[in-house]
Design an enzyme around this catalytic site. Structure first.
Site, PDB file in Angstrom:
ATOM      1  N   TYR A   1      -3.528 -30.442 -45.606  1.00 39.18           N
ATOM      2  CA  TYR A   1      -4.158 -29.650 -46.672  1.00 39.18           C
ATOM      3  C   TYR A   1      -3.290 -29.631 -47.936  1.00 39.18           C
ATOM      4  CZ  TYR A   1      -6.595 -25.624 -48.748  1.00 39.18           C
ATOM      5  OH  TYR A   1      -7.293 -24.790 -49.577  1.00 39.18           O
TER       6      TYR A   1
ATOM      7  N   LYS B   1      -4.256 -31.144 -51.638  1.00 36.14           N
ATOM      8  CA  LYS B   1      -4.307 -30.288 -52.825  1.00 36.14           C
ATOM      9  C   LYS B   1      -3.328 -30.762 -53.897  1.00 36.14           C
ATOM     10  CE  LYS B   1      -7.602 -27.555 -51.513  1.00 36.14           C
ATOM     11  NZ  LYS B   1      -8.894 -27.665 -52.204  1.00 36.14           N
TER      12      LYS B   1
END
Lengths: 256, 78
Positions: A163, A167
């Site tokens: 993640y 990002k």
């Protein structure tokens, strides 16, 4: 009466006449973003993976908005989404890459599929959509691409190697696109939420919640509306000289 | 001068903002007409739209002069 009082100052951040495609629009933050853009007058194409939930959300928005269900892990479906939005709305001024998934695991236990799925939905789909949106935006000599990243893309977080990478990837991608497209009136920016109140944070035990808020100078979790306001600003005509930036909306928990 | 040539030159003049006299068939988009790589992408998009042809990336890379564009379009339009 002084001269400046005779002129009614134009309302800032007015999106009347503009259109927007918002992914992940039926989720917590996504729905707040969609509502904020619609409230400023934009006409929306809302996208999400759950067609029934998405259509209920679209109906709740009122107005003349359209729902375009899409599975963002399907490359061909993603490539078709922007043309569908342009067809439905007539033009595309604003793209909000909001949809995101998590598949948390310690890196040593993280499966290939957990890595791939998060990169594909959070980063690759955002690139595909931005690439497609650049076409009509270049012709219009106007466009706003806003991707929702996360504070953990800048700070990291244990259990979120996939993640955090996706990002941080959005931030780098946006900076490259910003440089490519600036001369055509297209800005490309990110909004990085910190801890935002959601169905996920509601169920946390009280002790964990207070441990979380202790790290936030503002003393509370953020709301979807806080993120919606940041997106409205970056999507507005007034933000035309702001590009390649990440606007952190996190109550001060990380000052970057 | 062919119809294709006229229409290609018109698009080049409009997209690159150059004087019509400069848009000769031998003119290179980048070296003579001051185009950058993004201008080329836009030109190709404009040609595709005007002539209803699809110009794939590997073909687009070979279109460097006005004449290249005219030739490609003449060979591929219906």
């Amino acid at each position: 009466m002084r001269p400046h009082e005779q002129i009614e100052r134009r309302k800032m951040f007015d999106l009347t006449g503009m259109t927007a495609l918002v992914t992940g629009a039926s989720g917590g933050i996504g729905s707040a973003i969609a509502q904020a853009l619609a409230a400023q007058g934009a006409r929306l194409a809302v996208s999400g993976s759950n067609a029934a939930k998405l259509d209920a959300f679209r109906a709740g928005l009122g107005g003349d908005h359209v729902a375009l269900p899409c599975d963002l892990s399907d490359g061909a479906a993603v490539d078709a989404l922007v043309p569908q939005a342009v067809e439905a709305l007539g033009r595309l001024d604003i793209l909000v890459n909001n949809a995101g998934v998590t598949r948390d695991n310690l890196a040593m236990r993280m499966k290939d599929e957990e890595w791939d799925q998060v990169i594909r939905v959070n980063l690759e789909a955002a690139f595909r959509l931005a690439r497609a949106a650049a076409r009509p935006m270049m012709k219009q000599r106007f466009g706003r691409i806003v991707s929702i990243t996360s504070v953990v893309g800048a700070t990291g977080n244990p259990g979120q190697a996939n993640y955090a990478a996706s990002k941080a990837g959005l931030v780098g991608m946006s900076k490259a696109l910003a440089q490519e497209l600036a001369s055509r009136g297209i800005t490309v920016n990110c909004v990085a939420p910190g801890f935002i109140r959601s169905a996920m944070t509601e169920v946390l035990p009280e002790a964990q919640k207070s441990a979380l808020t202790a790290r936030i100078p503002a003393g509370d979790l953020g709301s979807g509306e806080d993120i919606g306001a940041a997106v409205v600003y970056l999507a507005s005509r007034e933000a035309g000289y702001v590009t390649g930036q990440t606007l952190h909306v996190n109550g001060g928990m990380a000052m970057l | 001068m062919s119809d294709t040539a006229d229409r290609v030159k018109k698009i080049v003049v409009e997209n690159l903002g150059v004087e019509a006299e400069k848009v000769t068939e031998d003119a290179s988009f980048i070296d003579d007409l001051g185009a950058d790589s993004l201008d080329i992408v836009e030109l190709v998009m404009a040609f595709e739209e005007e002539f209803g042809v699809e110009i794939p990336d590997d073909a687009a890379e070979k279109i460097t002069t006005v004449k290249d564009a005219i030739t490609y379009i003449d060979e591929h339009k219906d």
